[in-house]
Each structure stands twice: as structure tokens, then as C-alpha cells.
Design a protein around this motif. Structure first.
Motif, PDB file in Angstrom:
ATOM      1  N   ASP A  85       0.715  -1.337   0.085  1.00 48.94           N
ATOM      2  CA  ASP A  85      -0.091   0.181  -0.060  1.00 48.94           C
ATOM      3  C   ASP A  85       0.884   1.193  -0.047  1.00 48.94           C
ATOM      4  OD1 ASP A  85       1.027  -0.623   2.597  1.00 48.94           O
ATOM      5  OD2 ASP A  85      -0.961   0.267   3.603  1.00 48.94           O
ATOM      6  N   VAL A  86       2.075   1.239   0.019  1.00 46.86           N
ATOM      7  CA  VAL A  86       3.121   2.490  -0.171  1.00 46.86           C
ATOM      8  C   VAL A  86       3.166   2.497  -1.573  1.00 46.86           C
ATOM      9  CG1 VAL A  86       5.233   3.199   0.435  1.00 46.86           C
ATOM     10  CG2 VAL A  86       4.103   1.891   2.148  1.00 46.86           C
ATOM     11  N   ASP A  87       2.902   3.947  -1.899  1.00 46.92           N
ATOM     12  CA  ASP A  87       3.196   4.387  -3.403  1.00 46.92           C
ATOM     13  C   ASP A  87       4.389   4.815  -3.405  1.00 46.92           C
ATOM     14  OD1 ASP A  87       3.052   5.955  -5.458  1.00 46.92           O
ATOM     15  OD2 ASP A  87       0.744   6.504  -5.368  1.00 46.92           O
ATOM     16  N   ILE A  88       5.447   4.344  -4.215  1.00 46.86           N
ATOM     17  CA  ILE A  88       6.580   4.560  -4.339  1.00 46.86           C
ATOM     18  C   ILE A  88       6.925   5.997  -4.970  1.00 46.86           C
ATOM     19  CG2 ILE A  88       8.871   3.627  -5.480  1.00 46.86           C
ATOM     20  CD1 ILE A  88       8.207   0.834  -4.546  1.00 46.86           C
ATOM     21  N   ALA A  89       6.103   5.958  -6.061  1.00 43.71           N
ATOM     22  CA  ALA A  89       6.106   7.213  -6.751  1.00 43.71           C
ATOM     23  C   ALA A  89       6.135   8.629  -5.946  1.00 43.71           C
ATOM     24  CB  ALA A  89       5.316   7.179  -8.037  1.00 43.71           C
ATOM     25  N   LEU A  90       5.004   8.471  -5.291  1.00 40.36           N
ATOM     26  CA  LEU A  90       4.774   9.287  -4.301  1.00 40.36           C
ATOM     27  C   LEU A  90       5.884   9.604  -3.257  1.00 40.36           C
ATOM     28  CD1 LEU A  90       2.871  11.607  -3.102  1.00 40.36           C
ATOM     29  CD2 LEU A  90       1.659   9.663  -1.840  1.00 40.36           C
ATOM     30  N   CYS A  91       6.287   8.640  -2.607  1.00 35.53           N
ATOM     31  CA  CYS A  91       7.491   8.700  -1.771  1.00 35.53           C
ATOM     32  C   CYS A  91       8.481   9.469  -2.330  1.00 35.53           C
ATOM     33  CB  CYS A  91       7.845   7.220  -1.446  1.00 35.53           C
ATOM     34  SG  CYS A  91       6.757   6.514  -0.362  1.00 35.53           S
ATOM     35  N   LYS A  92       8.918   9.170  -3.610  1.00 35.89           N
ATOM     36  CA  LYS A  92      10.198   9.798  -4.185  1.00 35.89           C
ATOM     37  C   LYS A  92       9.632  11.493  -4.677  1.00 35.89           C
ATOM     38  CE  LYS A  92      12.126   5.889  -6.829  1.00 35.89           C
ATOM     39  NZ  LYS A  92      12.255   5.582  -8.273  1.00 35.89           N
ATOM     40  N   ASP A  93       8.264  11.582  -4.789  1.00 34.63           N
ATOM     41  CA  ASP A  93       7.900  12.969  -5.076  1.00 34.63           C
ATOM     42  C   ASP A  93       8.262  13.771  -3.718  1.00 34.63           C
ATOM     43  OD1 ASP A  93       7.063  15.171  -6.470  1.00 34.63           O
ATOM     44  OD2 ASP A  93       4.971  14.528  -6.658  1.00 34.63           O
ATOM     45  N   ILE A  94       7.476  13.026  -2.594  1.00 30.24           N
ATOM     46  CA  ILE A  94       7.727  13.753  -1.146  1.00 30.24           C
ATOM     47  C   ILE A  94       9.183  14.094  -0.820  1.00 30.24           C
ATOM     48  CG2 ILE A  94       7.252  13.469   1.158  1.00 30.24           C
ATOM     49  CD1 ILE A  94       4.846  11.859   0.457  1.00 30.24           C
ATOM     50  N   PHE A  95      10.170  13.283  -1.063  1.00 33.90           N
ATOM     51  CA  PHE A  95      11.577  13.403  -1.003  1.00 33.90           C
ATOM     52  C   PHE A  95      12.269  14.183  -2.124  1.00 33.90           C
ATOM     53  CE2 PHE A  95      11.417  12.063   3.355  1.00 33.90           C
ATOM     54  CZ  PHE A  95      12.623  11.872   3.841  1.00 33.90           C
ATOM     55  N   ARG A  96      11.745  14.552  -3.040  1.00 39.24           N
ATOM     56  CA  ARG A  96      12.358  14.969  -4.150  1.00 39.24           C
ATOM     57  C   ARG A  96      13.607  16.248  -3.839  1.00 39.24           C
ATOM     58  NH1 ARG A  96       7.406  17.495  -5.321  1.00 39.24           N
ATOM     59  NH2 ARG A  96       7.300  19.785  -5.509  1.00 39.24           N
ATOM     60  N   ASP A  97      13.394  16.952  -2.754  1.00 39.30           N
ATOM     61  CA  ASP A  97      14.685  17.896  -2.369  1.00 39.30           C
ATOM     62  C   ASP A  97      15.072  17.362  -1.223  1.00 39.30           C
ATOM     63  OD1 ASP A  97      12.366  18.005  -0.574  1.00 39.30           O
ATOM     64  OD2 ASP A  97      12.307  20.383  -0.347  1.00 39.30           O
ATOM     65  N   ASN A  98      15.056  16.234  -0.708  1.00 36.16           N
ATOM     66  CA  ASN A  98      15.838  15.397   0.329  1.00 36.16           C
ATOM     67  C   ASN A  98      15.767  16.630   1.756  1.00 36.16           C
ATOM     68  OD1 ASN A  98      17.593  13.733   1.748  1.00 36.16           O
ATOM     69  ND2 ASN A  98      19.477  14.669   1.083  1.00 36.16           N
TER      70      ASN A  98
END
Length: 238
Positions: free
Chosen positions: A202-215
Motif C-alpha cells: 500500500d506504499v506508493d513508491i512514486a509518491l514517496c520519491k516525490d515527497i522526498f524530491r528535495d531531500n
């Protein structure tokens, strides 16, 4: 959540295609091999996290607590490692496999045949402007290997580390410890991010990367290897 402030140059809130999210960086002590991840969560995360939140955890501290960080003096570097590392691009955001020590860890963990194959493919494709072929072939295990840079905190300014072992299993274990909050093991720096492990489908990997796009966790002395992520719509002012 007033205890959590953004790292310098970062923002707490980020806008994504799926709405706005708050990223609360969690400051800890310098994590060592003797630390237990569950104890870290009890001390720094459990008082604040909600069931619908996600916890992002730096792959580095997962690897460290698994004993997968090694003093440079303890790594026996081969001639092949010294030769191959010369052809690896050295980024200011992480040394990657561009040192004899990290290349040796890659050879030991991934195997010399695959490393040589990746190096060959990289050499063949580079004249055509294709970059990143080497890391695509060695995969997450290779991308997550890293060594000391100018900003690395002691004692890890004299260490190289492997990728964490079984990051999906670690994420599932920590989700159970938290009582249900989803967990993401993240490899992020200021030029890229990779999700190495998740606690469930249930974890959306694409969303996770977007949330962390600026580290939002930074790359230097911030000591924020954990991040509580919450949908902005779920924030309740107290």
C-alpha cells in the motif's frame, strides 16, 4: 509537531500531484552499530507519529545498525578495485563506488563478474551519451554503497558502508513496532532518491520519491535520519 523544524534551505511542506505533505525531520544522536532501530523509534518517533503517517528512515542508519559500515583500515582493497574505481564518476553529493574501498565492498557483496559486466556496458555506452548504465546494472545494492565525503560526521568520515540487508523486511518489522504506521527505507541525497524498502504494497513508491524530491533530511551535520511524513489535510492544530 512544533519540536520539528526544517533543515536549512528546506521546507516542511511540499506539494505533490496527490496533495500537500508535511515532512517532519527527526533529530537523533549519531547512530552507531550498537543502536537498535526499535529503541530509536521508541525514543524519537513514537511520541509524535500517528497511525496514518509514514515514517521515512535513512538507509544509512539501517545499514549501520546491521554492522554493514566498515572502517577503511579494515577493508582489504584489491588491485581490481583500485583500477575500476578510476572510471566511476565522483559526485560532490556522495562518493558512491568512486573509491577503492567502496568498489571493494561492491566486488565482495555483488560479485566481480557483475561489476565487470557493468563496467564494460558503461564503457561501451558512454560515447553515445548514456550515463548511469553502470548503476542500472548493479542495482540498488550498488547505488547504496557509499564512503566518506567532506561533510561526513565522525566516526563515519573514515568508513564505507554497504546497502542495508533486507530493507523490505526491516520496514515491515518497524511498521509492526509502530503499531501500523507505514515505513519507507530511503536512499536520498541532493541529486536523487531511491526507495530501497517498504513495509507493504500500500506504499506508493512514486509518491514517496516525490515527497522526498528535495531531500528534506539534508546530507551533512543535521543528524536527522528519520522523517515523519503527514498529509497536510490531516494536520490538526493544537
Amino acid at each position: 509537531m512544533i519540536e520539528f523544524i526544517p533543515n536549512e534551505g528546506k521546507e516542511l511542506e511540499i506539494s505533490t500531484a496527490q496533495g500537500n505533505y508535511l515532512r517532519y525531520p527527526v533529530k537523533t544522536h549519531v547512530v552507531m552499530k550498537e543502536d537498535v532501530l526499535e529503541d530509536l523509534l521508541d525514543q524519537y518517533v513514537k511520541p509524535y507519529i500517528l497511525p496514518e503517517d509514514m515514517l521515512f528512515i535513512s538507509e544509512k542508519i539501517v545499514a549501520i545498525t546491521q554492522g554493514r559500515a566498515f572502517d577503511l583500515d579494515d577493508i582489504k582493497v584489491s588491485r581490481m578495485a583500485k583500477f575500476l574505481c578510476k572510471f566511476v564518476y565522483k559526485s560532490p553529493y556522495g562518493i558512491g563506488l568512486g573509491s577503492p574501498w567502496t568498489m571493494q565492498l561492491a566486488i565482495d557483496d555483488i560479485g566481480l563478474p557483475k561489476i565487470l559486466f557493468a563496467a564494460f556496458c558503461s564503457a561501451v555506452t558512454k560515447p553515445f551519451g548514456l550515463r548511469g548504465v553502470f548503476y542500472k546494472i548493479v542495482g540498488d545494492k550498488g547505488r547504496a554503497i557509499d564512503g566518506p565525503c567532506d561533510y561526513t560526521l565522525p566516526p563515519y568520515n573514515h568508513c564505507a558502508k554497504l546497502a542495508p540487508k533486507d530493507p523490505d523486511g526491516v520496514a515491515r518489522r518497524l511498521q509492526a513496532h509502530l503499531g501500523g504506521s507505514r515505513v519507507v527505507v530511503m536512499d536520498a541525497n541532493d541529486i536523487g532518491r531511491e526507495v530501497l524498502g517498504v513495509s507493504g504494497g500500500d506504499v506508493d513508491i512514486a509518491l514517496c520519491k516525490d515527497i522526498f524530491r528535495d531531500n528534506p533530511l539534508g546530507q551533512a551535520s543535521q543528524c536527522t535520519p528519520l522523517c515523519i511524513v503527514r498529509r497536510a489535510a490531516d494536520v490538526i492544530e493544537i
